[in-house]
Structure formats: structure tokens, C-alpha cells
Design an enzyme around this catalytic site. Structure first.
Site, PDB file in Angstrom:
ATOM      1  N   HIS A  57     -49.061 -23.592 -52.490  1.00  0.00           N
ATOM      2  CA  HIS A  57     -48.076 -22.791 -51.748  1.00  0.00           C
ATOM      3  C   HIS A  57     -47.960 -23.259 -50.299  1.00  0.00           C
ATOM      4  O   HIS A  57     -46.903 -23.115 -49.685  1.00  0.00           O
ATOM      5  CB  HIS A  57     -48.444 -21.312 -51.816  1.00  0.00           C
ATOM      6  CG  HIS A  57     -48.500 -20.821 -53.231  1.00  0.00           C
ATOM      7  ND1 HIS A  57     -47.396 -20.776 -54.032  1.00  0.00           N
ATOM      8  CD2 HIS A  57     -49.550 -20.432 -54.000  1.00  0.00           C
ATOM      9  CE1 HIS A  57     -47.740 -20.356 -55.239  1.00  0.00           C
ATOM     10  NE2 HIS A  57     -49.048 -20.139 -55.241  1.00  0.00           N
TER      11      HIS A  57
ATOM     12  N   ASP B 101     -31.775  -1.438 -37.343  1.00  0.00           N
ATOM     13  CA  ASP B 101     -30.488  -0.895 -36.903  1.00  0.00           C
ATOM     14  C   ASP B 101     -30.533   0.615 -37.152  1.00  0.00           C
ATOM     15  O   ASP B 101     -31.594   1.184 -37.478  1.00  0.00           O
ATOM     16  CB  ASP B 101     -29.311  -1.612 -37.597  1.00  0.00           C
ATOM     17  CG  ASP B 101     -29.148  -1.207 -39.062  1.00  0.00           C
ATOM     18  OD1 ASP B 101     -30.021  -0.502 -39.614  1.00  0.00           O
ATOM     19  OD2 ASP B 101     -28.129  -1.599 -39.663  1.00  0.00           O
TER      20      ASP B 101
ATOM     21  N   HIS C  66     -47.707 -16.039 -51.735  1.00  0.00           N
ATOM     22  CA  HIS C  66     -47.059 -17.311 -52.050  1.00  0.00           C
ATOM     23  C   HIS C  66     -46.167 -17.833 -50.922  1.00  0.00           C
ATOM     24  O   HIS C  66     -46.057 -19.041 -50.750  1.00  0.00           O
ATOM     25  CB  HIS C  66     -46.201 -17.171 -53.318  1.00  0.00           C
ATOM     26  CG  HIS C  66     -47.021 -17.080 -54.568  1.00  0.00           C
ATOM     27  ND1 HIS C  66     -46.469 -17.132 -55.824  1.00  0.00           N
ATOM     28  CD2 HIS C  66     -48.360 -16.943 -54.752  1.00  0.00           C
ATOM     29  CE1 HIS C  66     -47.423 -17.027 -56.740  1.00  0.00           C
ATOM     30  NE2 HIS C  66     -48.580 -16.896 -56.113  1.00  0.00           N
TER      31      HIS C  66
ATOM     32  N   THR D  34     -30.149  -1.457 -46.208  1.00  0.00           N
ATOM     33  CA  THR D  34     -30.657  -2.080 -47.443  1.00  0.00           C
ATOM     34  C   THR D  34     -31.817  -3.033 -47.192  1.00  0.00           C
ATOM     35  O   THR D  34     -32.514  -3.403 -48.143  1.00  0.00           O
ATOM     36  CB  THR D  34     -29.539  -2.916 -48.104  1.00  0.00           C
ATOM     37  OG1 THR D  34     -29.095  -3.885 -47.138  1.00  0.00           O
ATOM     38  CG2 THR D  34     -28.375  -2.039 -48.544  1.00  0.00           C
TER      39      THR D  34
ATOM     40  N   CYS E 161     -33.066  -2.177 -42.115  1.00  0.00           N
ATOM     41  CA  CYS E 161     -31.672  -1.736 -41.973  1.00  0.00           C
ATOM     42  C   CYS E 161     -31.399  -0.859 -43.192  1.00  0.00           C
ATOM     43  O   CYS E 161     -32.344  -0.430 -43.861  1.00  0.00           O
ATOM     44  CB  CYS E 161     -30.706  -2.917 -41.818  1.00  0.00           C
ATOM     45  SG  CYS E 161     -30.519  -3.993 -43.244  1.00  0.00           S
TER      46      CYS E 161
HETATM   47  C1  RB5 Z   1     -25.099  -0.344 -41.782  1.00  0.00           C
HETATM   48  O1  RB5 Z   1     -24.199   0.619 -42.243  1.00  0.00           O
HETATM   49  C2  RB5 Z   1     -25.569  -1.213 -42.942  1.00  0.00           C
HETATM   50  O2  RB5 Z   1     -24.559  -2.085 -43.308  1.00  0.00           O
HETATM   51  C3  RB5 Z   1     -26.812  -1.961 -42.548  1.00  0.00           C
HETATM   52  O3  RB5 Z   1     -27.801  -1.056 -42.188  1.00  0.00           O
HETATM   53  C4  RB5 Z   1     -27.435  -2.853 -43.606  1.00  0.00           C
HETATM   54  O4  RB5 Z   1     -27.628  -2.178 -44.789  1.00  0.00           O
HETATM   55  C5  RB5 Z   1     -26.813  -4.176 -43.770  1.00  0.00           C
HETATM   56  O5  RB5 Z   1     -27.261  -5.026 -44.556  1.00  0.00           O
END
Ligand code: RB5
Length: 143
Positions: free
Chosen positions: A133, A8, A98, A67, A65
Site C-alpha cells: 500500500h 460548510d 490501505h 453529503t 458538508c
Molecule cells: C449544500 O447545500 C450542499 O450542497 C453541500 O453541503 C454538500 O452536500 C455538497 O456536496
């Protein structure tokens, strides 16, 4: 070996940097977007990468993304996907050794390029261990 990439807006910059690194390593790439920092919805991109792996369009995937959490949740909704979020090299190694993870998820707002590159290389260069595994991965595949 073809690797699918998706992100994203929060992971876009990292995806682009990883793309360069993978090109330099000689991998064939399938970039599923996004293509700018304009806000988009991560579930669409996690799903696109999951489907590329499940359908055999690519053997492995790397998704980003902000996180790495949301896009990994989305990818793991696709049957046959084992997506692992890694924040360090140990997690990346274990994800392959694993869990035989076929998609790696990274956080563009969590990792710098140097950290992300080490994680990607560790995951790519580690082999699945099989043995006990394999039984557990088979159980995952049955779900
Ligand atoms: C976008 O702002 C953010 O929420 C997305 O990139 C991600 O971190 C979601 O898990």
C-alpha cells in the site's frame, strides 16, 4: 496530534459534535470554520483544510458538508491530500489501512452522531498498513 476541522453549513452541526468528541479524547484542534448554519461555499472550507494538512499546520483533518462529497472533492485538489469520504466503519478502516487518508470527509445529512463518532474513532485508531500500500500511496503522491 493536531486535527484540523472544517465544514460548510450542511456539515456545521456534525463538525461541532465531532469537535466535542475529539476534545474529550484529548486531541489538539484547529477549527477552520464555518461557524454557523448560514449558507457558505464548501470548496473554500475543503481547500482550507487541505492546505492546513499540506503545510503541516495539522497532521489530520476531518471535514463535513451535507453529503461529504463536495468538500472531499475540494480537499483532494490540494497536492499531498488524500481525503476519503466514509459512510461506514469499514470504509473508515480501509481509508487509513490501505490509503493512509490524511483527511476524513463525512456527510452531516447522511450520518447521525453515533454513526459519525464510530467512523471517526475507527479512522483515528487504525494504522496504515504500509507494504504494497505504501507503493500505491507513493504513486498518488507523485500525481
Ligand atoms: C449544500 O447545500 C450542499 O450542497 C453541500 O453541503 C454538500 O452536500 C455538497 O456536496
Amino acid at each position: 496530534m493536531k486535527i484540523a476541522l472544517a465544514s460548510d453549513h450542511g456539515g456545521f452541526a456534525l463538525k461541532e459534535q465531532i469537535k466535542e468528541h475529539l476534545k474529550n479524547r484529548g486531541f489538539e484542534l484547529l477549527d477552520l470554520g464555518t461557524n454557523s448554519e448560514e449558507s457558505v461555499d464548501y470548496p473554500l472550507f475543503g481547500k482550507a483544510c487541505g492546505e492546513a494538512i499540506a503545510s503541516g499546520k495539522a497532521e489530520l483533518g476531518i471535514i463535513c458538508c451535507g453529503t461529504g462529497i463536495g468538500i472531499s472533492i475540494a480537499a483532494n485538489k490540494v497536492c499531498g491530500v488524500r481525503c476519503a469520504l466514509a459512510t461506514n466503519e469499514y470504509m473508515a478502516e480501509m481509508a487509513k489501512k490501505h490509503n493512509d487518508a490524511n483527511i476524513l470527509a463525512l456527510g452531516g445529512r447522511v450520518l447521525n452522531l453515533q454513526e459519525a463518532t464510530k467512523i471517526v474513532d475507527t479512522w483515528l485508531d487504525t494504522e496504515f498498513e504500509g507494504g504494497r500500500h505504501q507503493r500505491r500511496v507513493d504513486m498518488l503522491n507523485e500525481m
